[in-house]
Design a protein around this motif. Structure first.
Motif, short mmCIF file in Angstrom:
data_model
loop_
_atom_site.label_atom_id
_atom_site.label_comp_id
_atom_site.label_asym_id
_atom_site.label_seq_id
_atom_site.Cartn_x
_atom_site.Cartn_y
_atom_site.Cartn_z
N ARG A 272 0.78 -1.51 -0.01
CA ARG A 272 -0.19 0.15 0.20
C ARG A 272 0.86 1.19 0.08
NH1 ARG A 272 -4.91 -2.32 0.93
NH2 ARG A 272 -4.45 -4.00 1.94
N ARG A 273 0.38 1.86 -0.38
CA ARG A 273 1.14 3.57 -0.53
C ARG A 273 1.45 4.45 0.89
NH1 ARG A 273 0.46 9.24 -2.67
NH2 ARG A 273 2.03 9.67 -3.69
N LEU A 274 2.17 4.35 1.22
CA LEU A 274 2.86 5.76 2.29
C LEU A 274 2.25 7.21 2.14
CD1 LEU A 274 5.52 4.28 3.45
CD2 LEU A 274 3.76 4.15 4.87
N LYS A 275 1.28 7.22 3.24
CA LYS A 275 0.79 8.76 2.70
C LYS A 275 1.69 9.97 3.26
CE LYS A 275 -1.40 13.05 5.56
NZ LYS A 275 -1.48 13.20 6.44
N PHE A 276 3.35 10.14 2.67
CA PHE A 276 4.66 10.97 2.52
C PHE A 276 5.70 10.17 2.37
CE2 PHE A 276 3.38 11.59 7.31
CZ PHE A 276 4.50 11.04 7.74
N GLY A 277 5.54 8.83 2.81
CA GLY A 277 7.08 8.57 2.90
C GLY A 277 7.89 8.33 3.48
N HIS A 278 8.68 7.28 3.45
CA HIS A 278 9.54 7.02 4.92
C HIS A 278 11.42 7.82 3.66
CE1 HIS A 278 7.96 3.84 7.02
NE2 HIS A 278 7.22 5.04 7.06
N ARG A 279 11.90 9.09 4.10
CA ARG A 279 12.97 9.11 3.42
C ARG A 279 13.94 9.63 4.03
NH1 ARG A 279 8.34 9.54 0.26
NH2 ARG A 279 8.28 8.56 -2.01
N GLY A 280 15.23 8.96 4.40
CA GLY A 280 15.80 9.98 5.71
C GLY A 280 17.04 8.83 6.36
N GLY A 281 17.64 9.52 6.64
CA GLY A 281 18.70 8.46 7.52
C GLY A 281 18.96 8.40 9.03
N ASN A 282 17.70 8.77 9.11
CA ASN A 282 17.09 8.34 11.47
C ASN A 282 16.02 8.03 11.48
OD1 ASN A 282 15.42 10.04 9.70
ND2 ASN A 282 15.33 11.85 11.03
N HIS A 283 15.80 6.67 10.55
CA HIS A 283 14.42 5.83 10.90
C HIS A 283 14.54 4.62 11.82
CE1 HIS A 283 11.79 7.32 8.19
NE2 HIS A 283 13.24 7.81 7.74
N PRO A 284 14.27 4.43 13.06
CA PRO A 284 14.36 3.01 14.43
C PRO A 284 13.52 2.40 13.53
CG PRO A 284 13.15 4.81 14.83
CD PRO A 284 13.31 5.64 13.43
N VAL A 285 13.63 0.60 13.78
CA VAL A 285 13.57 -0.55 13.57
C VAL A 285 13.96 -1.62 14.58
CG1 VAL A 285 13.70 -2.30 11.06
CG2 VAL A 285 13.33 0.15 10.77
N LYS A 286 12.81 -1.86 14.72
CA LYS A 286 13.37 -3.33 16.09
C LYS A 286 13.42 -4.87 14.74
CE LYS A 286 11.68 -4.90 20.20
NZ LYS A 286 10.41 -4.39 21.24
N ASP A 287 14.08 -5.33 15.61
CA ASP A 287 14.18 -6.78 15.24
C ASP A 287 13.03 -7.82 16.16
OD1 ASP A 287 14.82 -9.88 14.52
OD2 ASP A 287 16.39 -9.42 13.60
N LEU A 288 12.69 -8.44 15.53
CA LEU A 288 11.16 -8.89 16.55
C LEU A 288 11.66 -10.02 17.18
CD1 LEU A 288 8.57 -8.71 14.54
CD2 LEU A 288 8.43 -6.93 16.27
N GLY A 291 15.14 -8.40 19.26
CA GLY A 291 14.75 -6.53 20.32
C GLY A 291 15.86 -5.99 20.37
N VAL A 292 16.83 -5.88 19.34
CA VAL A 292 17.39 -4.88 18.89
C VAL A 292 16.75 -4.32 18.47
CG1 VAL A 292 19.61 -4.37 17.72
CG2 VAL A 292 19.46 -6.43 18.59
N VAL A 293 17.29 -2.41 18.25
CA VAL A 293 16.64 -1.19 17.21
C VAL A 293 18.18 -0.76 16.79
CG1 VAL A 293 15.63 0.75 17.72
CG2 VAL A 293 14.99 -1.26 19.62
N ARG A 294 17.94 -0.88 16.41
CA ARG A 294 18.90 -0.50 14.43
C ARG A 294 18.35 1.62 14.13
NH1 ARG A 294 19.43 -5.60 13.74
NH2 ARG A 294 21.73 -6.47 14.94
N ILE A 295 19.39 2.52 13.93
CA ILE A 295 18.88 3.26 13.10
C ILE A 295 19.39 2.77 11.70
CG2 ILE A 295 19.08 5.32 12.96
CD1 ILE A 295 17.77 5.33 15.57
N THR A 296 17.83 2.86 10.77
CA THR A 296 18.46 2.93 9.27
C THR A 296 17.89 4.18 8.10
OG1 THR A 296 16.00 2.43 8.89
CG2 THR A 296 17.13 0.82 9.74
N SER A 297 18.58 3.57 7.05
CA SER A 297 18.26 4.36 5.96
C SER A 297 17.06 4.26 5.40
CB SER A 297 20.06 4.49 4.68
OG SER A 297 19.79 5.26 4.12
N GLN A 298 16.14 5.25 4.82
CA GLN A 298 15.38 4.79 4.34
C GLN A 298 14.99 5.36 3.34
OE1 GLN A 298 11.59 2.72 5.98
NE2 GLN A 298 12.84 2.33 7.50
#
Length: 386
Positions: A272-288, A291-298
């Motif tokens: 599906r389409r996001l409203k305004f997208g994920h674009r940048g180098g500061n997006h936190p992502v959690k490994d289920l 439990g590790v959280v990493r900062i990602t580029s998107q």
């Protein structure tokens, strides 16, 4: 406010909002989808990221151009952005690697840009109303606002067309190495992905997205990576069918960004389409799992619908965004297939996720050189034949 009203250029949105600015780069008009990215560095990498094809990109970091440009920072064979919008442009770069200015670089490639734009207001507008059609004009003289708005409402955007075949490599490329043979399906490949695989010793064959599955399998790959790329994954039907064929052959598989979305569609999930997208180098992502959280580029405007993932067929959501809970990773519980929504190569962006390439090559090595013939009978399990 007077400085904006007196500006020669403008970004005109389809909803009638106009943001004034001064031109730099090529002084031409450009159509596209207005989006923003929050990356603080890497404007040249952003410009040459094929995932930005057909987009008018607002850079939220205020000072752009201060370290110039150089050939080593290109992420592909040319810049793909339709245009750039910035707050403050520096035309006198100061960096030992600089070989020219950003304005010269954009002019050389025929890409327009605006500076002195109220990028904070533009970003807030896109967040509130969503990414939309837009028109960038370098000179408004002799044209009414009404005329420009009408053109913006009819602007071409990449989400309505099949665009991966435009940005893919025109011919196969081979990069030698001592390790496993990895075939990369180029939907809009960045040099950072190639460099990440090379550092790990992989032997790499990059193939155009139009390459038939039979030809990919004839290369005897130890693993296949499907790259990021532009546009709506629903428009890339042929690429999705290629991914289905790779999964059906049992070849270890890694999908990155668009490759992740193509995997999802190949196994029967929805995007599906996001409203305004994920674009940048500061997006936190959690490994289920860990439990590790990493900062990602998107850099993407579409996401996988978690509720449509075929869990009963062995697939699971492996990672999620901590900003909005959207799917950031998929994997099969027993087969060597997985995908991620973010960019582990971090060009630009953090390098927290470089381990994705290690994980993929570990799976490739574990699978060894054994390859089962493509299965043509049996029950279809989420895009995989059993």
């Amino acid at each position: 406010m007077a400085e904006f009203l007196a500006s020669r250029g403008a970004l005109v949105l389809e909803d009638g909002r106009i943001f004034r600015g001064e031109p730099f780069g090529a002084e031409v008009d450009a159509e596209g989808e207005a989006v923003f990215t929050t990356s603080m560095v890497g404007y040249q990498e952003i410009a040459t990221d094929p995932s930005f094809y057909g987009q008018l990109v607002c850079l939220t970091y205020p000072l752009i151009g201060n370290y110039g440009v150089n050939a080593e920072d290109d992420q592909s064979r040319r810049p793909w952005v339709a245009g750039l919008i910035v707050r403050e442009y520096c035309d006198e770069p100061s960096h030992w690697r600089a070989t020219g200015t950003l304005a010269e670089y954009l002019r050389r490639h025929g890409i327009p840009a605006l500076h002195s734009v109220d990028t904070r207001a533009l970003t807030r507008h896109i967040r509130r109303h969503g990414a939309m059609r837009a028109l960038l004009v370098s000179d408004r003289a002799g044209r009414s606002d009404e005329e420009l708005i009408e053109r913006a409402r009819r602007a071409w955007t990449p989400g309505e067309h099949e665009v991966v075949s435009t940005v893919t490599t025109p011919e196969p490329q081979v990069i030698d190495g001592p390790g496993p043979h990895v075939v990369v399906l180029d939907c809009g490949l960045k040099e950072g992905i190639i460099s990440s695989l090379k550092r790990r010793g992989a032997r790499i064959t990059v193939v155009p997205v139009t390459t038939p599955v039979s030809e990919i399998l004839a290369l005897a790959p130890d693993g296949v990576v499907t790259s990021p790329g532009p546009g709506d994954p629903a428009q890339a039907e042929a690429a999705m069918e290629t991914v289905q064929g790779i999964l059906g052959a049992g070849v270890p598989f890694l999908g990155i960004c668009l490759g992740h979305q193509l995997l999802a569609r190949a196994i029967g999930a929805e995007t599906r389409r996001l409203k305004f997208g994920h674009r940048g180098g500061n997006h936190p992502v959690k490994d289920l799992q860990t439990g590790v959280v990493r900062i990602t580029s998107q850099n993407h405007g579409y996401y996988v619908d978690a509720g449509s993932v075929p869990v009963a067929q062995g697939w699971r959501v492996s990672q999620v965004s901590l900003n909005d809970g959207t799917v950031e990773g998929l994997e099969h519980v027993s087969l060597p297939f997985f995908s991620i929504q973010y960019h582990p190569e971090g060009s630009p962006g953090p390098l927290d996720s470089q381990g994705v390439f290690d994980r993929f090559l570990d799976r490739v090595r574990a699978a060894g050189s054994r390859r089962e013939a493509p299965v043509t009978t049996g029950t279809r399990i989420g895009g995989v034949q059993e």
